[in-house]
Design an enzyme around this catalytic site. Sequence first.
Site, mmCIF file in Angstrom:
data_model
loop_
_atom_site.group_PDB
_atom_site.id
_atom_site.type_symbol
_atom_site.label_atom_id
_atom_site.label_comp_id
_atom_site.label_asym_id
_atom_site.label_seq_id
_atom_site.Cartn_x
_atom_site.Cartn_y
_atom_site.Cartn_z
ATOM 1 N N HIS A 1 -3.840 -4.922 0.450
ATOM 2 C CA HIS A 1 -3.351 -5.363 1.759
ATOM 3 C C HIS A 1 -3.440 -6.887 1.877
ATOM 4 C CE1 HIS A 1 -2.508 -1.692 4.073
ATOM 5 N NE2 HIS A 1 -3.397 -1.128 3.273
ATOM 6 N N CYS B 1 0.823 -1.203 0.000
ATOM 7 C CA CYS B 1 0.000 0.000 0.000
ATOM 8 C C CYS B 1 0.863 1.263 0.000
ATOM 9 C CB CYS B 1 -0.995 -0.025 1.158
ATOM 10 S SG CYS B 1 -2.408 1.089 0.894
ATOM 11 N N GLU C 1 -1.728 -8.830 3.692
ATOM 12 C CA GLU C 1 -1.573 -9.300 5.076
ATOM 13 C C GLU C 1 -2.917 -9.416 5.780
ATOM 14 O OE1 GLU C 1 -2.029 -4.982 5.671
ATOM 15 O OE2 GLU C 1 -1.080 -6.235 4.143
#
Length: 242
Positions: free
Chosen positions: A217, A116, A219
Amino acid sequence: MNNKRKPIIGITTSLELNPKRLNDHKTIVSVDYSKAVINAGGIPFILPITENMEVIREQIQLLDGLLLSGGGDPDPILYGEDCLQEVGSITPERDKFELEILDEFMKTGKPILGICRGLQIANIYFGGSLYQDVKYIDTTVNHMQKWLPDLPTHDINIEKDNILFEIFGEKTRINSYHHQMIKDLGNGLTAIAKANDGIIEAFQNKNHRFFYAVQWHPEMMAVRGNEKMQEIFDKFIESCGK
Protein backbone atom coordinates in the site's frame (compact mmCIF):
# COMPACT_ATOMS: atom_id res chain seq x y z
CA MET A 1 -0.27 30.87 -17.56
CA ASN A 2 -0.61 27.07 -17.87
CA ASN A 3 -4.19 26.19 -18.75
CA LYS A 4 -3.55 22.46 -19.23
CA ARG A 5 -6.17 20.36 -17.44
CA LYS A 6 -4.95 18.15 -14.61
CA PRO A 7 -5.34 14.40 -15.24
CA ILE A 8 -8.58 12.85 -13.92
CA ILE A 9 -8.03 9.52 -12.17
CA GLY A 10 -10.83 7.02 -11.58
CA ILE A 11 -10.51 5.17 -8.26
CA THR A 12 -12.46 1.94 -7.74
CA THR A 13 -14.36 1.37 -4.50
CA SER A 14 -15.77 -1.24 -2.14
CA LEU A 15 -19.47 -1.97 -1.73
CA GLU A 16 -20.06 -2.35 2.00
CA LEU A 17 -23.24 -3.04 3.98
CA ASN A 18 -24.45 -0.40 6.39
CA PRO A 19 -24.57 -2.33 9.71
CA LYS A 20 -27.37 -0.12 11.01
CA ARG A 21 -29.86 -0.93 8.23
CA LEU A 22 -30.90 -3.92 6.12
CA ASN A 23 -30.12 -3.91 2.39
CA ASP A 24 -28.35 -0.54 2.54
CA HIS A 25 -24.89 -0.34 1.01
CA LYS A 26 -22.19 2.32 0.98
CA THR A 27 -19.48 3.21 -1.53
CA ILE A 28 -16.24 3.02 0.49
CA VAL A 29 -12.58 3.76 -0.31
CA SER A 30 -9.67 5.02 1.79
CA VAL A 31 -9.03 8.75 1.45
CA ASP A 32 -5.30 7.96 1.15
CA TYR A 33 -5.70 7.10 -2.55
CA SER A 34 -7.27 10.48 -3.29
CA LYS A 35 -4.64 12.31 -1.25
CA ALA A 36 -1.79 10.57 -3.09
CA VAL A 37 -3.38 11.37 -6.47
CA ILE A 38 -3.93 15.01 -5.49
CA ASN A 39 -0.36 15.34 -4.16
CA ALA A 40 0.87 14.07 -7.53
CA GLY A 41 -1.13 16.69 -9.42
CA GLY A 42 -4.14 14.58 -10.36
CA ILE A 43 -7.89 14.92 -9.79
CA PRO A 44 -9.47 11.90 -8.04
CA PHE A 45 -12.79 10.65 -9.41
CA ILE A 46 -14.48 8.08 -7.15
CA LEU A 47 -16.13 5.26 -9.11
CA PRO A 48 -19.23 3.65 -7.56
CA ILE A 49 -19.93 0.02 -8.47
CA THR A 50 -22.50 -0.33 -11.26
CA GLU A 51 -23.69 -2.96 -13.74
CA ASN A 52 -24.64 -0.29 -16.28
CA MET A 53 -22.18 -0.67 -19.16
CA GLU A 54 -23.30 2.61 -20.74
CA VAL A 55 -22.37 4.42 -17.53
CA ILE A 56 -19.04 2.56 -17.33
CA ARG A 57 -18.14 3.53 -20.90
CA GLU A 58 -19.13 7.16 -20.31
CA GLN A 59 -17.05 7.25 -17.12
CA ILE A 60 -14.03 5.98 -19.02
CA GLN A 61 -14.36 8.77 -21.57
CA LEU A 62 -13.87 11.26 -18.71
CA LEU A 63 -10.83 9.52 -17.21
CA ASP A 64 -7.14 9.88 -17.99
CA GLY A 65 -6.07 7.03 -15.70
CA LEU A 66 -7.51 4.15 -13.65
CA LEU A 67 -6.49 3.22 -10.10
CA LEU A 68 -7.67 -0.21 -8.95
CA SER A 69 -7.82 0.12 -5.15
CA GLY A 70 -7.47 -2.38 -2.31
CA GLY A 71 -10.26 -4.21 -0.51
CA GLY A 72 -11.77 -7.65 0.04
CA ASP A 73 -10.96 -10.94 -1.65
CA PRO A 74 -11.81 -11.67 -5.30
CA ASP A 75 -14.16 -14.64 -5.70
CA PRO A 76 -12.07 -17.82 -6.29
CA ILE A 77 -14.61 -18.93 -8.91
CA LEU A 78 -12.94 -16.35 -11.17
CA TYR A 79 -9.83 -18.55 -11.35
CA GLY A 80 -11.58 -21.90 -11.15
CA GLU A 81 -11.20 -22.76 -7.45
CA ASP A 82 -13.51 -23.55 -4.56
CA CYS A 83 -13.50 -21.20 -1.58
CA LEU A 84 -10.92 -22.51 0.88
CA GLN A 85 -11.13 -22.17 4.65
CA GLU A 86 -9.36 -18.82 5.03
CA VAL A 87 -11.01 -16.87 2.19
CA GLY A 88 -12.28 -13.49 3.39
CA SER A 89 -15.22 -11.29 2.40
CA ILE A 90 -16.32 -11.63 -1.24
CA THR A 91 -18.31 -9.07 -3.25
CA PRO A 92 -19.30 -10.47 -6.67
CA GLU A 93 -20.71 -7.09 -7.73
CA ARG A 94 -17.31 -5.47 -7.25
CA ASP A 95 -15.50 -8.27 -9.07
CA LYS A 96 -17.82 -7.92 -12.07
CA PHE A 97 -17.53 -4.13 -12.18
CA GLU A 98 -13.75 -4.03 -11.89
CA LEU A 99 -13.24 -6.71 -14.53
CA GLU A 100 -15.59 -4.88 -16.89
CA ILE A 101 -14.10 -1.43 -16.37
CA LEU A 102 -10.59 -2.89 -16.67
CA ASP A 103 -11.57 -4.58 -19.93
CA GLU A 104 -13.00 -1.35 -21.34
CA PHE A 105 -10.07 0.73 -20.06
CA MET A 106 -7.51 -1.60 -21.65
CA LYS A 107 -8.98 -0.68 -25.04
CA THR A 108 -8.11 2.99 -24.51
CA GLY A 109 -4.40 2.42 -23.83
CA LYS A 110 -4.60 4.86 -20.91
CA PRO A 111 -2.45 4.33 -17.76
CA ILE A 112 -3.50 1.86 -15.07
CA LEU A 113 -2.20 1.41 -11.51
CA GLY A 114 -3.30 -1.50 -9.30
CA ILE A 115 -2.80 -1.60 -5.53
CA CYS A 116 -3.16 -4.71 -3.31
CA ARG A 117 -6.54 -6.17 -4.36
CA GLY A 118 -6.04 -4.15 -7.55
CA LEU A 119 -2.97 -6.26 -8.34
CA GLN A 120 -4.94 -9.42 -7.59
CA ILE A 121 -8.01 -8.62 -9.72
CA ALA A 122 -5.78 -7.50 -12.59
CA ASN A 123 -3.82 -10.76 -12.36
CA ILE A 124 -7.11 -12.67 -12.56
CA TYR A 125 -8.18 -10.58 -15.58
CA PHE A 126 -5.07 -11.79 -17.41
CA GLY A 127 -5.78 -15.44 -16.55
CA GLY A 128 -3.75 -15.72 -13.35
CA SER A 129 -4.67 -17.21 -9.98
CA LEU A 130 -4.19 -16.50 -6.27
CA TYR A 131 -3.20 -18.23 -3.09
CA GLN A 132 -6.34 -17.78 -1.01
CA ASP A 133 -4.37 -17.29 2.21
CA VAL A 134 -0.78 -17.03 3.39
CA LYS A 135 -1.27 -20.38 5.21
CA TYR A 136 -1.17 -22.09 1.81
CA ILE A 137 2.42 -21.01 1.10
CA ASP A 138 5.68 -21.80 2.87
CA THR A 139 6.86 -18.55 4.42
CA THR A 140 7.74 -16.94 7.73
CA VAL A 141 7.49 -13.37 6.34
CA ASN A 142 4.66 -11.33 7.89
CA HIS A 143 2.50 -10.20 4.96
CA MET A 144 -0.33 -8.87 7.19
CA GLN A 145 1.09 -6.38 9.66
CA LYS A 146 -0.92 -4.96 12.54
CA TRP A 147 1.16 -1.82 13.10
CA LEU A 148 1.33 1.73 11.78
CA PRO A 149 0.14 1.96 8.13
CA ASP A 150 3.33 3.69 6.98
CA LEU A 151 5.72 1.34 8.80
CA PRO A 152 7.85 -0.68 6.35
CA THR A 153 8.05 -4.30 7.52
CA HIS A 154 9.78 -6.40 4.85
CA ASP A 155 12.12 -6.03 1.89
CA ILE A 156 11.39 -6.47 -1.80
CA ASN A 157 13.92 -7.20 -4.54
CA ILE A 158 13.34 -5.22 -7.73
CA GLU A 159 14.16 -6.08 -11.35
CA LYS A 160 15.68 -3.49 -13.69
CA ASP A 161 14.00 -1.40 -16.40
CA ASN A 162 10.78 -0.27 -14.71
CA ILE A 163 9.54 2.65 -12.62
CA LEU A 164 10.15 0.87 -9.31
CA PHE A 165 13.82 0.38 -10.16
CA GLU A 166 14.01 4.03 -11.24
CA ILE A 167 12.63 5.10 -7.86
CA PHE A 168 14.13 2.62 -5.40
CA GLY A 169 16.96 0.76 -7.10
CA GLU A 170 17.45 -2.97 -6.49
CA LYS A 171 15.79 -3.13 -3.07
CA THR A 172 13.38 -1.29 -0.82
CA ARG A 173 11.28 -1.92 2.28
CA ILE A 174 7.49 -1.85 2.16
CA ASN A 175 4.42 -2.10 4.36
CA SER A 176 2.23 -5.19 3.97
CA TYR A 177 -1.53 -5.67 4.41
CA HIS A 178 -2.60 -8.74 2.44
CA HIS A 179 -3.40 -12.37 3.21
CA GLN A 180 -3.81 -13.41 -0.44
CA MET A 181 -1.14 -13.23 -3.14
CA ILE A 182 -0.35 -14.23 -6.70
CA LYS A 183 0.00 -17.97 -7.37
CA ASP A 184 0.10 -18.15 -11.18
CA LEU A 185 1.05 -14.90 -12.91
CA GLY A 186 -1.35 -13.80 -15.64
CA ASN A 187 -0.61 -13.95 -19.36
CA GLY A 188 1.59 -11.13 -20.66
CA LEU A 189 2.54 -9.91 -17.18
CA THR A 190 6.12 -9.54 -15.94
CA ALA A 191 7.02 -9.87 -12.25
CA ILE A 192 9.22 -6.90 -11.39
CA ALA A 193 9.50 -7.20 -7.59
CA LYS A 194 9.44 -10.08 -5.13
CA ALA A 195 9.67 -10.48 -1.36
CA ASN A 196 12.50 -12.55 0.09
CA ASP A 197 10.14 -15.56 0.25
CA GLY A 198 9.52 -15.34 -3.51
CA ILE A 199 6.04 -13.81 -3.34
CA ILE A 200 5.38 -11.47 -6.28
CA GLU A 201 5.04 -7.93 -4.93
CA ALA A 202 4.69 -6.06 -8.24
CA PHE A 203 4.12 -6.69 -11.91
CA GLN A 204 4.14 -4.75 -15.16
CA ASN A 205 2.25 -5.27 -18.40
CA LYS A 206 4.93 -4.24 -20.86
CA ASN A 207 2.48 -4.32 -23.77
CA HIS A 208 0.62 -1.37 -22.24
CA ARG A 209 1.84 2.24 -22.15
CA PHE A 210 1.69 2.30 -18.34
CA PHE A 211 0.28 -0.66 -16.43
CA TYR A 212 1.83 -1.36 -13.05
CA ALA A 213 0.44 -3.13 -10.00
CA VAL A 214 1.87 -3.51 -6.49
CA GLN A 215 0.84 -5.80 -3.63
CA TRP A 216 1.64 -3.35 -0.83
CA HIS A 217 0.00 0.00 0.00
CA PRO A 218 2.24 2.85 -1.22
CA GLU A 219 -0.59 5.36 -0.73
CA MET A 220 -0.54 4.77 3.05
CA MET A 221 3.19 5.47 3.13
CA ALA A 222 3.13 8.33 0.62
CA VAL A 223 0.54 10.48 2.39
CA ARG A 224 2.38 10.03 5.69
CA GLY A 225 5.59 11.50 4.39
CA ASN A 226 7.38 8.79 2.38
CA GLU A 227 8.57 10.75 -0.64
CA LYS A 228 9.86 7.70 -2.52
CA MET A 229 6.45 6.02 -2.35
CA GLN A 230 4.83 9.25 -3.53
CA GLU A 231 7.00 9.03 -6.64
CA ILE A 232 4.97 5.99 -7.77
CA PHE A 233 1.92 8.25 -7.96
CA ASP A 234 3.96 11.08 -9.48
CA LYS A 235 5.03 8.81 -12.36
CA PHE A 236 1.47 7.50 -12.75
CA ILE A 237 -0.03 10.98 -12.98
CA GLU A 238 2.78 12.16 -15.25
CA SER A 239 1.98 9.30 -17.62
CA CYS A 240 -1.75 10.16 -17.49
CA GLY A 241 -0.98 13.73 -18.58
CA LYS A 242 0.83 12.74 -21.75
